[in-house]
Design an enzyme around this catalytic site. Structure first.
Site, short mmCIF file in Angstrom:
data_model
loop_
_atom_site.label_atom_id
_atom_site.label_comp_id
_atom_site.label_asym_id
_atom_site.label_seq_id
_atom_site.Cartn_x
_atom_site.Cartn_y
_atom_site.Cartn_z
CB SER A 1 -0.65 0.15 1.37
OG SER A 1 -1.65 1.19 1.64
CE LYS B 1 -1.62 -4.43 3.63
NZ LYS B 1 -1.83 -5.42 2.95
CE1 TYR C 1 -3.83 -2.65 5.75
CE2 TYR C 1 -3.35 -0.30 5.19
CZ TYR C 1 -3.83 -1.68 4.89
OH TYR C 1 -3.72 -1.55 3.45
P1 NAD Z 1 -11.42 -6.79 1.33
O1 NAD Z 1 -11.23 -6.66 2.95
O2 NAD Z 1 -12.16 -6.39 0.59
O3 NAD Z 1 -10.46 -8.22 0.89
C1 NAD Z 1 -9.61 -8.98 1.80
C2 NAD Z 1 -10.19 -10.32 1.87
O4 NAD Z 1 -9.11 -11.29 2.54
C3 NAD Z 1 -11.58 -10.50 2.52
O5 NAD Z 1 -12.35 -11.41 1.55
C4 NAD Z 1 -11.48 -11.34 3.62
O6 NAD Z 1 -12.50 -12.12 3.76
C5 NAD Z 1 -9.98 -11.92 3.54
N1 NAD Z 1 -9.43 -12.34 4.75
C6 NAD Z 1 -8.75 -11.44 5.46
N2 NAD Z 1 -8.24 -12.12 6.55
C7 NAD Z 1 -8.15 -13.28 6.12
C8 NAD Z 1 -7.40 -14.70 6.67
N3 NAD Z 1 -6.65 -14.48 7.81
N4 NAD Z 1 -7.59 -15.77 5.86
C9 NAD Z 1 -8.47 -15.95 4.85
N5 NAD Z 1 -8.97 -14.82 4.11
C10 NAD Z 1 -8.78 -13.66 4.93
O7 NAD Z 1 -9.93 -5.68 1.28
P2 NAD Z 1 -9.39 -5.09 -0.28
O8 NAD Z 1 -9.70 -3.64 -0.40
O9 NAD Z 1 -9.71 -6.06 -1.47
O10 NAD Z 1 -7.85 -5.28 0.10
C11 NAD Z 1 -7.18 -6.47 -0.36
C12 NAD Z 1 -5.65 -5.97 0.17
O11 NAD Z 1 -5.28 -5.00 -0.23
C13 NAD Z 1 -5.79 -6.14 1.50
O12 NAD Z 1 -4.20 -6.67 1.72
C14 NAD Z 1 -5.23 -4.51 1.83
O13 NAD Z 1 -4.23 -4.43 2.83
C15 NAD Z 1 -4.73 -4.09 0.66
N6 NAD Z 1 -4.84 -2.83 0.09
C16 NAD Z 1 -6.09 -2.33 0.03
C17 NAD Z 1 -6.16 -1.00 -0.20
C18 NAD Z 1 -7.69 -0.48 -0.34
O14 NAD Z 1 -7.90 0.87 -0.30
N7 NAD Z 1 -8.83 -1.27 -0.68
C19 NAD Z 1 -5.33 -0.07 -0.33
C20 NAD Z 1 -4.01 -0.49 -0.38
C21 NAD Z 1 -3.69 -1.99 -0.18
C1 UD1 Z 2 -6.88 5.50 3.65
C2 UD1 Z 2 -6.06 4.88 4.94
C3 UD1 Z 2 -4.75 4.31 4.19
C4 UD1 Z 2 -5.14 3.20 3.38
C5 UD1 Z 2 -6.17 4.07 2.44
C6 UD1 Z 2 -6.81 2.92 1.50
C7 UD1 Z 2 -6.16 6.42 6.70
C8 UD1 Z 2 -5.52 7.71 7.83
N1 UD1 Z 2 -5.39 6.07 5.82
O1 UD1 Z 2 -6.14 6.19 3.17
O2 UD1 Z 2 -4.09 3.58 5.10
O3 UD1 Z 2 -4.30 2.58 2.54
O4 UD1 Z 2 -7.32 4.51 2.94
O5 UD1 Z 2 -7.48 2.08 2.09
O6 UD1 Z 2 -7.22 5.97 7.26
N2 UD1 Z 2 -12.16 12.12 3.41
C9 UD1 Z 2 -12.92 12.74 3.87
N3 UD1 Z 2 -14.20 12.50 4.37
C10 UD1 Z 2 -14.33 11.05 4.64
C11 UD1 Z 2 -13.43 10.14 4.09
C12 UD1 Z 2 -12.30 10.59 3.79
O7 UD1 Z 2 -12.69 14.19 3.53
O8 UD1 Z 2 -15.26 10.78 4.83
C13 UD1 Z 2 -10.68 12.57 2.81
C14 UD1 Z 2 -9.44 12.13 3.52
O9 UD1 Z 2 -9.34 13.06 4.50
C15 UD1 Z 2 -8.45 12.12 2.47
C16 UD1 Z 2 -9.25 11.59 1.14
O10 UD1 Z 2 -10.59 12.04 1.48
O11 UD1 Z 2 -7.99 13.41 2.05
C17 UD1 Z 2 -9.17 9.99 1.05
O12 UD1 Z 2 -9.49 9.36 2.20
P1 UD1 Z 2 -9.39 7.91 2.36
O13 UD1 Z 2 -10.51 7.25 1.15
O14 UD1 Z 2 -9.92 7.46 3.64
O15 UD1 Z 2 -8.03 7.36 1.77
P2 UD1 Z 2 -6.66 7.68 2.47
O16 UD1 Z 2 -6.86 8.65 3.71
O17 UD1 Z 2 -5.80 8.08 1.61
#
Ligand code: NAD
Ligand code: UD1
Length: 359
Positions: free
Chosen positions: A130, A158, A154
């Site tokens: 991430s 990572k 979190y």
């Molecule tokens: P998500 O929660 O939708 O998907 C994660 C999946 O993993 C879920 O289906 C959950 O049931 C499963 N899971 C969790 N723990 C488990 C375990 N111990 N064993 C088996 N399955 C398990 O999340 P996502 O948004 O699809 O994210 C996927 C990956 O990407 C995560 O590792 C997350 O940290 C990373 N990531 C997500 C974002 C984002 O904004 N969505 C940003 C950066 C990184």
């Molecule tokens: C958040 C997480 C980051 C994670 C990413 C993707 C935090 C501090 N960081 O990032 O670790 O990798 O999500 O899952 O939670 N905002 C508003 N109102 C809202 C929600 C968000 O103004 O109700 C603003 C935030 O201040 C930011 C932007 O929207 O400026 C994006 O926010 P968000 O979608 O939560 O993502 P990140 O903060 O980038």
């Protein structure tokens, strides 16, 4: 054609990636404990792809299960060519309240997976890292060699996994590992059938905006209007989840093409390179849904940074991948998903017939 094990494949990014894998002709087995997802996403993935995948409901911390799954049953070929590893917990606030749950699930879960992979000689891995590993960046756009830091458990999980993967690669350079640093994944598949399904109030901006637009929430709180950004609101690099999913296929392709016996450790940003402010995103969403999104500027959210967007150049050079979809596409697709699935994957229960009783 590869045989992929996808951990966390029922989740938001995993389900979109499973669809791309199936559409590209790969075989897919999902390992997911469904702690933050439902099987419904995978039913829809299969119907969109017109092909089946296997779902194993289980936990990545279950070493015996992983052993059985990865067992090649006496054949010379490993059971899987590659693992795409999404499984993990991802809510920043929750990680501050329950750090041990995050280290247990994310870090120990990954150790367990890597041990089972090593034992089965399955050595191609794509890992979901991430942009959070960049902490509060000194400047933008952010390149891969920028210093890393964590401001919450979190993010720390990572960082630890990234470091573990590097140590593993150094100990055995036949591993082929991709560490993909996602920026802000948003949007949904253009069919409106799969998308993001947050439980409870969304923490992230786009799903919150989308729920305000449909009337499930009254008003968006904009966290901070006094950042050193063009309009004072936070700037992020929003990337369409389908582009992100395609980035995984590009990484798998690159890792699989390495010369036999040689390994690779890839670390790449997956972002668009374009910074978008909260208010710009709100405007773009209003255009997509044709409605006004009420908002109110409130105090900054603790832990937020002013601006975070990628230098996406390395992904283009190394993987031949770049994001194609615009902010308008992200909003239009998120809105279609919201309208078609107001309760996410949860089935809307039919109201009980009236008994005619008065209260
Ligand atoms: P998500 O929660 O939708 O998907 C994660 C999946 O993993 C879920 O289906 C959950 O049931 C499963 N899971 C969790 N723990 C488990 C375990 N111990 N064993 C088996 N399955 C398990 O999340 P996502 O948004 O699809 O994210 C996927 C990956 O990407 C995560 O590792 C997350 O940290 C990373 N990531 C997500 C974002 C984002 O904004 N969505 C940003 C950066 C990184
Ligand atoms: C958040 C997480 C980051 C994670 C990413 C993707 C935090 C501090 N960081 O990032 O670790 O990798 O999500 O899952 O939670 N905002 C508003 N109102 C809202 C929600 C968000 O103004 O109700 C603003 C935030 O201040 C930011 C932007 O929207 O400026 C994006 O926010 P968000 O979608 O939560 O993502 P990140 O903060 O980038």
């Amino acid at each position: 054609m590869a045989n992929a094990l996808v951990t966390g494949g029922a989740g938001y990014i995993g389900s979109h990636t499973c669809l791309e894998l199936l559409q590209a002709g790969h075989s897919v087995t999902v390992l997911d404990n469904l702690c933050n997802s439902s099987q419904e996403s995978l039913k829809r993935v299969q119907s969109l792809a017109g092909r089946a995948l296997d779902l194993v409901q289980g936990d990545i911390r279950d070493f015996d299960l992983l052993r059985r799954l990865l067992d090649s049953r006496g054949s010379k070929q490993p059971a899987f060519d590659a693992v795409v590893h999404f499984a993990g917990l991802k809510a920043v606030g929750e990680s501050v309240a329950q750090p041990l749950a995050y280290f247990d699930n994310n870090v120990l879960g990954t150790v367990c997976l890597l041990r089972a992979m090593a034992e089965a000689a399955v050595k191609i891995l794509v890992f979901s890292s991430s942009a959070t590993v960049y902490g509060d960046p000194a400047s933008v756009p952010i390149s891969e060699e920028f210093p890393r830091s964590a401001t919450n458990p979190y993010g720390a999980s990572k960082l630890m996994i990234e470091d573990m993967l590097e140590d593993l690669y150094r100990s055995d350079p036949t591993w082929r590992i991709g560490r993909l640093r996602y920026f802000n994944p948003v949007g949904a598949h253009a069919s409106g059938l799969i998308g993001e399904d947050p439980q409870g109030a969304p923490n992230n901006l786009m799903p919150y905006v989308s729920q305000v637009a449909i009337g499930q929430r009254e008003c968006l709180q904009v966290f901070g209007g006094d950042y050193p950004t063009p309009d004072g609101t936070g700037v992020r690099d929003y990337i369409h989840v389908v582009d992100l999913a395609k980035g995984h296929l590009a990484a798998l392709r690159s890792l699989s093409q390495a010369e036999a016996g040689t390994g690779q450790l890839l670390t790449v940003n997956l972002g668009t390179g374009v910074g978008v402010s909260v208010l710009q995103l709100v405007k773009a969403f209003e255009q997509a849904c044709g409605r006004v999104i009420p908002y109110r500027v409130v105090a900054r959210r603790p832990g937020d940074v002013a601006a975070c967007y990628a230098n996406p150049h390395l992904a283009k050079t190394l993987l031949g991948w770049q994001a194609q979809r615009s902010l308008a596409d992200m909003c239009a697709d998120a809105w279609r998903w919201q309208v078609q699935n107001p309760q996410g994957y949860r089935l809307v229960s039919t109201p009980a017939p009236s008994t005619g009783a008065t209260q």
